[in-house]
Every structure is written in C-alpha cells, then in structure tokens.
Design an enzyme around this catalytic site. Sequence first.
Site, PDB file in Angstrom:
ATOM      1  N   LYS A 157      24.089  32.442  57.001  1.00  0.00           N
ATOM      2  CA  LYS A 157      24.768  33.704  56.676  1.00  0.00           C
ATOM      3  C   LYS A 157      24.943  34.622  57.884  1.00  0.00           C
ATOM      4  O   LYS A 157      25.894  35.381  57.958  1.00  0.00           O
ATOM      5  CB  LYS A 157      24.016  34.452  55.571  1.00  0.00           C
ATOM      6  CG  LYS A 157      24.190  33.838  54.196  1.00  0.00           C
ATOM      7  CD  LYS A 157      23.635  34.758  53.115  1.00  0.00           C
ATOM      8  CE  LYS A 157      23.942  34.247  51.732  1.00  0.00           C
ATOM      9  NZ  LYS A 157      23.122  33.075  51.341  1.00  0.00           N
ATOM     10  N   GLU A 166      26.487  44.300  49.234  1.00  0.00           N
ATOM     11  CA  GLU A 166      25.755  44.186  47.972  1.00  0.00           C
ATOM     12  C   GLU A 166      24.992  42.889  48.033  1.00  0.00           C
ATOM     13  O   GLU A 166      25.379  41.953  48.729  1.00  0.00           O
ATOM     14  CB  GLU A 166      26.697  44.231  46.774  1.00  0.00           C
ATOM     15  CG  GLU A 166      27.217  42.903  46.297  1.00  0.00           C
ATOM     16  CD  GLU A 166      28.268  42.290  47.212  1.00  0.00           C
ATOM     17  OE1 GLU A 166      29.003  43.048  47.870  1.00  0.00           O
ATOM     18  OE2 GLU A 166      28.344  41.054  47.266  1.00  0.00           O
ATOM     19  N   SER A 174      21.805  24.275  55.198  1.00  0.00           N
ATOM     20  CA  SER A 174      22.262  25.677  55.245  1.00  0.00           C
ATOM     21  C   SER A 174      21.141  26.703  55.451  1.00  0.00           C
ATOM     22  O   SER A 174      21.381  27.767  56.000  1.00  0.00           O
ATOM     23  CB  SER A 174      23.057  26.022  53.983  1.00  0.00           C
ATOM     24  OG  SER A 174      22.280  25.809  52.825  1.00  0.00           O
TER      25      SER A 174
HETATM   26  C1  LIG Z   1      23.523  32.132  50.373  1.00  0.00           C
HETATM   27  C2  LIG Z   1      23.155  30.722  50.626  1.00  0.00           C
HETATM   28  C3  LIG Z   1      23.971  29.651  50.181  1.00  0.00           C
HETATM   29  C4  LIG Z   1      25.193  29.842  49.328  1.00  0.00           C
HETATM   30  O1  LIG Z   1      26.231  30.538  49.917  1.00  0.00           O
HETATM   31  P1  LIG Z   1      27.569  29.850  50.429  1.00  0.00           P
HETATM   32  O2  LIG Z   1      28.493  30.975  50.647  1.00  0.00           O
HETATM   33  O3  LIG Z   1      28.046  28.926  49.328  1.00  0.00           O
HETATM   34  O4  LIG Z   1      27.243  29.094  51.634  1.00  0.00           O
HETATM   35  C5  LIG Z   1      23.604  28.353  50.521  1.00  0.00           C
HETATM   36  N1  LIG Z   1      22.485  28.103  51.239  1.00  0.00           N
HETATM   37  C6  LIG Z   1      21.670  29.088  51.666  1.00  0.00           C
HETATM   38  C7  LIG Z   1      20.453  28.739  52.443  1.00  0.00           C
HETATM   39  C8  LIG Z   1      21.978  30.435  51.374  1.00  0.00           C
HETATM   40  O5  LIG Z   1      21.150  31.407  51.799  1.00  0.00           O
END
Ligand SMILES: *Cc1c(COP(=O)(O)O)cnc(C)c1O
Length: 408
Positions: A100, A122, A389
């Site tokens: 993010k 938000e 992610s």
């Molecule tokens: C917020 C988050 C997501 C989901 O958000 P996307 O916009 O779909 O990427 C996925 N993995 C992690 C670790 C997150 O913090």
Amino acid sequence: MALTEDELKTLSYEPDAAGHFGDYGGRYVSETLMAALSDLDQNYQMLKQDAEFQRQFDSDLANFVGRPSPLYFAERWTNQIGGAQIYFKREDLNHTGAHKVNNTIGQALLAKYSGKPRVIAETGAGQHGVASATVAARLGLECVVYMGADDVERQSPNVYRMKLLGAQVIPVDSGSRTLKDALSEAMRDWVTNVDSTFYIIGTVAGPAPYPQLVRDFNAVVGREVKWQSKEIFGKYPDALVACVGGGSNAIGLFYPFLRDTEVQIYGVEAAGRGLSTPEHAAPLCAGRPGVLHGSKTYLMDNADGQISHTHSVSAGLDYPGVGPEHAYLKDIGRAQYVGATDADALAAFHEVSRVEGIIPALETAHALAYTKELAASMRPDQTVVVNMSGRGDKDIFTVAKMEGISLT
Ligand SMILES: *Cc1c(COP(=O)(O)O)cnc(C)c1O
C-alpha cells in the site's frame, strides 16, 4: 466480449478521457466532486510527465520504501508441491509491511505538488490509514483519517500507530459505524475542503482518475518483476497470481505484462465460506456490474440493488466492489478471476509460514492457496510469480483466535 490474442497484444490498456476501461470506471459523482476530480486528473496527467516529480517518487521508493523488493525463489515449497517453480515478489518487505505504501507515497507527493497541505483518508481495518499517516509524516502534511467507531475499537493498535505518526483519527458514529460510514464522512470533508485537501484512496477503486493513478504508482511491482525474472530465470514468468480486494496489488503486478499474452494472469478473490453461499467477497466471480463508490464495476448486491454484506477472514479483501480495470480485464478475457475460501487461505498461511519461514498476510494467503493448485497443474520447467502483498504480523491475533488460542 472476450477479445482475440492479437487484439489483446495491441490494446492500449489506458482509460479513455472520461476514465472508462471499456464499459467500466468513469465518474459517478456529484457536480462539486466532478470539478475536483477533473482538476486532479489534469494535475496528474501533467505531473506524470514531470521529471522532478518522477525523480522524487523513485527516490522515495528506493530510500523510504526500500525498493526494489526481492523476487524470491520459494524452493522448499516448490519441491513440496512438485510442479512449476514458485517465486514470491516480496512486497511484505516494504516499509510498513505491504504494497500500500507504493501508492500512498505517490498520492502524498501529488498532494504536495498540487499545493495541498492536508490529506484525508478513510480506513476499515486501519492498514490504509497507517500507510497514509506514514507518508503524510514523511512529507510534512496534515493528516486526518476517518474510521468507523466500531473499527476504532476493534483496531486499537492501528489507531495508536496513526496517532504516533501524527495523524488525527476521527471515529464515525453514524450508520453501521464501519468503513462505508467512514467513506461518506471522508467524501463530505473533501467536498467542503477541496481547496486545501487531497483525498488519498487506498486501492484502484473510486471515480476516475483514481483507478489509473493508483495503478500507475503500484506498477513499479510488475516493472521490477520484468527485469528480475529475466535476470533470475531468463524469461518472463508463465503465470502471475495476486489476491484481489480492491485490486491494487494485483494490477500493480499485472499491468506491465498485459500485452505479453504468453503470461497467464490470475486474480484471487475471497471466497469466504464458499462462492455458493452469500458469505464471501468475490464480486468478479459471483457478482454483477453496477455502480459503487463513484465508478461502474462488478459488485455484490441483492435483487433490489442493495449492496450486500460481505464476508472474508481477511479485512483487506472484505469489500463488495473491485477496481473497474479488473472488471474490464475479466470481460475481455485477459485475466482470470478465481476464489479461495477462508479455509484454503488459512491452510496456505500455515504451510508457507512453516515451509518458507515467511508469515504471509491473510489477504496474501488467498493468492498462495490458488498458487499451490495452479503450480501443481504446471510443469517443472514453468514458473509462477505470486505477489506477496504483505506480511502476516498483523493477522496473528485473528488466526490464533480462530484456533481457540488466547494471546492476551
Ligand atoms: C489492503 C491489502 C490487500 C488488498 O488490497 P488490494 O487493493 O486488493 O491490493 C491485499 N494484501 C494486503 C497485505 C493488504 O494490506
């Protein structure tokens, strides 16, 4: 609606001037916001070409976020599964522990270059709030985060993190006291203070130009995978896998590969308690097109058009809509969208922790669950890259609780 391979190889994959990806996207907002969004769009299209802006963005990605993130060979897991070679793109190693920050640093820079001293956001579980508070502190911007009052109680460590970072957290008491009420409140703030304020959105959803600009900032992930895969195994991966909540980590990995049609692309949604139950958060797998949060996309609603209550074990995937570009990629057949259940994700969470020494975020665990199935169906001379992610430190309390363990 599916296009031929030749068509997919030559598409521009850019939205039109009104922010449409095919039928999806656009700007379904009030007049006041329309003006603010077209200002933002103009500013963005200009800064995108600005060498100094790009230099500062690249420098922050390197020195603040810690990029490039490694492309890591998950050797023991690969051997255990016995199919394609599995590589993890290590977004979990970024500052703040997820992807993010790539796009929040870009948006905070946009705020700064647009002469806006104040940013708002938000947040539901708090991850996007923390990422926004982090980059606001980095750039010396005032930061206000709206959060449902129930979420403020449930997510007290993240509330405290935001405060440590100098942000003001405003609990929203109206409605269901959760994310969607926080969102309405943030919108109201933006309309009122649009001259001084930049609204940082947490994923590739919302009205144009947000889906495009958030994608562009996250696309550093896929660009790195392009040179890293050539360097490490001499070709592009055969398949890419990422989890899809709003879709920002997924599109960040996918976008640079869209015209490389020899690369298969899989987005994994949260199938919760199963796609045949109402307890999931998988609009692309089991929803239909409609308008949500200012753009046209796939969403989950009931027969009367009311947005459905969603469920997922992971807060980051628990969203009834999805970014409009994913809706488009699904319809034209460039990407496939599949589901992984809570149970599949939990199993992958444990397996990857033990076999690779990496505790993944529960969101990521959905992508890992599908990767296991996919890799098993592929040959050992093929490769799969999965977007790691985020890291799972934030999720250990949820997992422990589900297993009846008290961490106090
Ligand atoms: C917020 C988050 C997501 C989901 O958000 P996307 O916009 O779909 O990427 C996925 N993995 C992690 C670790 C997150 O913090």
